[in-house]
Design a protein around this motif. Sequence first.
Motif, PDB file in Angstrom:
ATOM      1  N   ASP A  67       0.824  -1.213   0.000  1.00  0.00           N
ATOM      2  CA  ASP A  67       0.000   0.000   0.000  1.00  0.00           C
ATOM      3  C   ASP A  67       0.852   1.254   0.000  1.00  0.00           C
ATOM      4  O   ASP A  67       0.483   2.271  -0.583  1.00  0.00           O
ATOM      5  CB  ASP A  67      -0.886   0.035   1.257  1.00  0.00           C
ATOM      6  CG  ASP A  67      -1.906  -1.082   1.257  1.00  0.00           C
ATOM      7  OD1 ASP A  67      -2.374  -1.449   2.338  1.00  0.00           O
ATOM      8  OD2 ASP A  67      -2.229  -1.582   0.153  1.00  0.00           O
ATOM      9  N   ASP A 111      -3.809  -5.473  10.739  1.00  0.00           N
ATOM     10  CA  ASP A 111      -3.471  -6.015   9.420  1.00  0.00           C
ATOM     11  C   ASP A 111      -1.988  -6.084   9.154  1.00  0.00           C
ATOM     12  O   ASP A 111      -1.542  -5.911   8.019  1.00  0.00           O
ATOM     13  CB  ASP A 111      -4.070  -5.139   8.299  1.00  0.00           C
ATOM     14  CG  ASP A 111      -5.498  -5.541   8.034  1.00  0.00           C
ATOM     15  OD1 ASP A 111      -6.176  -4.794   7.336  1.00  0.00           O
ATOM     16  OD2 ASP A 111      -5.920  -6.603   8.544  1.00  0.00           O
ATOM     17  N   GLU A 228     -18.947  -7.609  -5.757  1.00  0.00           N
ATOM     18  CA  GLU A 228     -17.589  -7.656  -5.305  1.00  0.00           C
ATOM     19  C   GLU A 228     -17.072  -9.046  -5.108  1.00  0.00           C
ATOM     20  O   GLU A 228     -15.910  -9.275  -4.924  1.00  0.00           O
ATOM     21  CB  GLU A 228     -17.545  -7.003  -3.930  1.00  0.00           C
ATOM     22  CG  GLU A 228     -16.808  -5.769  -3.936  1.00  0.00           C
ATOM     23  CD  GLU A 228     -15.617  -5.897  -4.787  1.00  0.00           C
ATOM     24  OE1 GLU A 228     -15.716  -5.623  -5.980  1.00  0.00           O
ATOM     25  OE2 GLU A 228     -14.546  -6.303  -4.296  1.00  0.00           O
ATOM     26  N   GLU A 256      -8.209 -14.840   6.932  1.00  0.00           N
ATOM     27  CA  GLU A 256      -6.961 -14.434   7.585  1.00  0.00           C
ATOM     28  C   GLU A 256      -7.046 -14.410   9.103  1.00  0.00           C
ATOM     29  O   GLU A 256      -6.039 -14.335   9.781  1.00  0.00           O
ATOM     30  CB  GLU A 256      -6.485 -13.067   7.068  1.00  0.00           C
ATOM     31  CG  GLU A 256      -7.346 -11.902   7.456  1.00  0.00           C
ATOM     32  CD  GLU A 256      -8.413 -11.612   6.418  1.00  0.00           C
ATOM     33  OE1 GLU A 256      -8.727 -12.504   5.625  1.00  0.00           O
ATOM     34  OE2 GLU A 256      -8.914 -10.487   6.422  1.00  0.00           O
TER      35      GLU A 256
ATOM     36  N   GLU B 149     -19.756   1.405  -1.979  1.00  0.00           N
ATOM     37  CA  GLU B 149     -18.894   0.496  -1.225  1.00  0.00           C
ATOM     38  C   GLU B 149     -19.237   0.599   0.245  1.00  0.00           C
ATOM     39  O   GLU B 149     -19.214   1.683   0.814  1.00  0.00           O
ATOM     40  CB  GLU B 149     -17.416   0.904  -1.392  1.00  0.00           C
ATOM     41  CG  GLU B 149     -16.879   0.755  -2.791  1.00  0.00           C
ATOM     42  CD  GLU B 149     -16.938  -0.673  -3.258  1.00  0.00           C
ATOM     43  OE1 GLU B 149     -17.275  -0.870  -4.433  1.00  0.00           O
ATOM     44  OE2 GLU B 149     -16.664  -1.586  -2.455  1.00  0.00           O
ATOM     45  N   SER B 186     -10.126  -2.853  13.615  1.00  0.00           N
ATOM     46  CA  SER B 186      -9.394  -3.437  12.496  1.00  0.00           C
ATOM     47  C   SER B 186     -10.326  -3.712  11.317  1.00  0.00           C
ATOM     48  O   SER B 186      -9.894  -3.722  10.164  1.00  0.00           O
ATOM     49  CB  SER B 186      -8.661  -4.710  12.917  1.00  0.00           C
ATOM     50  OG  SER B 186      -9.571  -5.740  13.145  1.00  0.00           O
ATOM     51  N   THR B 190      -9.253  -2.532   7.675  1.00  0.00           N
ATOM     52  CA  THR B 190      -9.195  -3.489   6.575  1.00  0.00           C
ATOM     53  C   THR B 190     -10.112  -3.051   5.450  1.00  0.00           C
ATOM     54  O   THR B 190      -9.733  -3.055   4.283  1.00  0.00           O
ATOM     55  CB  THR B 190      -9.631  -4.890   7.054  1.00  0.00           C
ATOM     56  OG1 THR B 190      -8.950  -5.196   8.249  1.00  0.00           O
ATOM     57  CG2 THR B 190      -9.335  -5.935   6.006  1.00  0.00           C
ATOM     58  N   LYS B 197      -7.487   0.280  -2.454  1.00  0.00           N
ATOM     59  CA  LYS B 197      -6.874  -0.509  -3.525  1.00  0.00           C
ATOM     60  C   LYS B 197      -7.838  -0.586  -4.698  1.00  0.00           C
ATOM     61  O   LYS B 197      -7.472  -0.419  -5.851  1.00  0.00           O
ATOM     62  CB  LYS B 197      -6.640  -1.940  -3.050  1.00  0.00           C
ATOM     63  CG  LYS B 197      -5.324  -2.199  -2.421  1.00  0.00           C
ATOM     64  CD  LYS B 197      -4.992  -3.703  -2.499  1.00  0.00           C
ATOM     65  CE  LYS B 197      -3.730  -4.057  -1.773  1.00  0.00           C
ATOM     66  NZ  LYS B 197      -3.858  -4.288  -0.336  1.00  0.00           N
ATOM     67  N   LYS B 198      -9.082  -0.842  -4.372  1.00  0.00           N
ATOM     68  CA  LYS B 198     -10.064  -1.064  -5.423  1.00  0.00           C
ATOM     69  C   LYS B 198     -10.412   0.214  -6.139  1.00  0.00           C
ATOM     70  O   LYS B 198     -10.680   0.218  -7.343  1.00  0.00           O
ATOM     71  CB  LYS B 198     -11.305  -1.641  -4.758  1.00  0.00           C
ATOM     72  CG  LYS B 198     -12.311  -2.099  -5.737  1.00  0.00           C
ATOM     73  CD  LYS B 198     -13.500  -2.649  -5.020  1.00  0.00           C
ATOM     74  CE  LYS B 198     -14.627  -2.799  -6.048  1.00  0.00           C
ATOM     75  NZ  LYS B 198     -15.908  -2.884  -5.376  1.00  0.00           N
ATOM     76  N   ARG B 200      -8.585   2.880  -6.524  1.00  0.00           N
ATOM     77  CA  ARG B 200      -7.428   3.565  -7.092  1.00  0.00           C
ATOM     78  C   ARG B 200      -7.663   4.012  -8.535  1.00  0.00           C
ATOM     79  O   ARG B 200      -7.370   5.148  -8.882  1.00  0.00           O
ATOM     80  CB  ARG B 200      -6.225   2.634  -7.040  1.00  0.00           C
ATOM     81  CG  ARG B 200      -4.901   3.325  -6.937  1.00  0.00           C
ATOM     82  CD  ARG B 200      -3.800   2.336  -6.610  1.00  0.00           C
ATOM     83  NE  ARG B 200      -3.883   1.869  -5.242  1.00  0.00           N
ATOM     84  CZ  ARG B 200      -3.159   0.849  -4.747  1.00  0.00           C
ATOM     85  NH1 ARG B 200      -2.345   0.194  -5.517  1.00  0.00           N
ATOM     86  NH2 ARG B 200      -3.276   0.494  -3.494  1.00  0.00           N
TER      87      ARG B 200
END
Lengths: 270, 207
Positions: A67, A111, A228, A256, B149, B186, B190, B197-198, B200
């Motif tokens: 990232d 994470d 998604e 995870e 989203e 978290s 996350t 990321k998606k 971008r």
Amino acid sequence: MNNQNTMNPFTLTIPVSFEAHEIAEEHSQKHANLAKAKQVYLNTLAVLATEFYLKCLGLEPNWQASDSCDPFTQTLLDVADLWVNGYGSLECRPVLSGATFCPIPGEVRSDRIGYVVVQLSESLQEATLLGFAERVDSEKLFLSQLRSLVELPEYLHQLQPTTNLGNWLQGVFESGWQSLETLLSSPEAMSLAFRYKNGIGRWKQIDWEGDRDSVHLKMILEPKQTSEEMDITVEVLPIPGQAYLPSDLHILLLDEVETVMMEAKARDEK
Amino acid sequence: MTAKQHPYGSLPRQIPLGLLMKAILSSGRLQHPQKGSFSLPQSLYKEVRNEAIQQALFEVCQKIEQYDPSHEVMAWVNFLLDRRFIDACRKYCRQGITQVPRDTRVELQHTQTQEDFDKVTSNPLDCDSELADLIELVESDPEGIFSREHIRKRSDVTFQAIFLAKFKQDRTWEEITEIFGISSISTVHTFFGRCLKKLRPYFQKYL
């Protein structure tokens, strides 16, 4: 080699390469805000120093997949992560000499498989990897609490290596996974390719300790058109030459945080 | 040496390699190649040598199989260092060839030090235009994607909502977790990370 330095923790000071400075500058220059530019510059140097060390040890760090390499993430968050293939993200935080603790911003407190602290010299020509921590529970990571760097390889190895399926969609696969064409004879491969034409599939051989027959594990990802999500197909087959799977085979698909997402058992019938 | 006996990438090799690197670096026996006959400006010597040391270290780790224990370790390391030094010189020369040879250190290096950063005063007006642009984009949400989203099973907790809470309203992550009633911080991190990321390509498209 004598065992000197039993009192001093194991740290490693490496020179910062010209290339590292070049890369760091390339990224920091994308940010007009000076405080952010400085942050990106130092974070990048810390990450690249750690990347070099891990590469020397034979691991597969991949900064491009991290990232902290993305300019938008850099603008929004204070991240210095380094993706290590097969393991996860290691956060590499810079400190300057004289620091007693390393500030850890909220956005990187989860994470991560661990945190490495890298001390940069005033001239920014040397980077000292001071040690690492497994996790951080507050905004300050005190340097006195760091584990010795020499324990890092062992720590990484005892983590359950994870397979990042999301990366498969970008064409990034962990080692050991082979493309389906290599597995099948051609009529089968073609019918498989047709069935899963929108998907990405890979297989790997799983060998067990002791006397059991190996199996082939096939995983196929198919992103759904409208949402998604992805369909994940998991197939386990006996290796060529064997007719049956081990009868007590039990498969679990874990995310995870080790939640069981799918489960199956080998059946007794043929 | 133990590192040599184990396969590449395996744990029993990694630990001795780390120790070896440290031993080499702190031995004080890394030589200074070409000391008398350095062809580039003297001020560059340290950097070129540092570059060579780094490359040589990596090579040592990669080629540990080729190490012959009957020879002395540092002799082998210095042998590699010599060759890497020549490579580094060549690289610096090549990059400097179009430059006017005045104060080549600055021109070649572009290296910034701590003082360089501290010296420059930040212009308050110039503050955070990239951030401002991003905020505007997410708020206006031209394609509706930022509000689409959301955290799984919580359609009210959209990327847009979290983004604005954090960057426009300056809330902390803890406050956001509380305000939206999310079970763990978290989850927020996350989710946010995955969205970045998606999304971008959309950021790149508009900015």
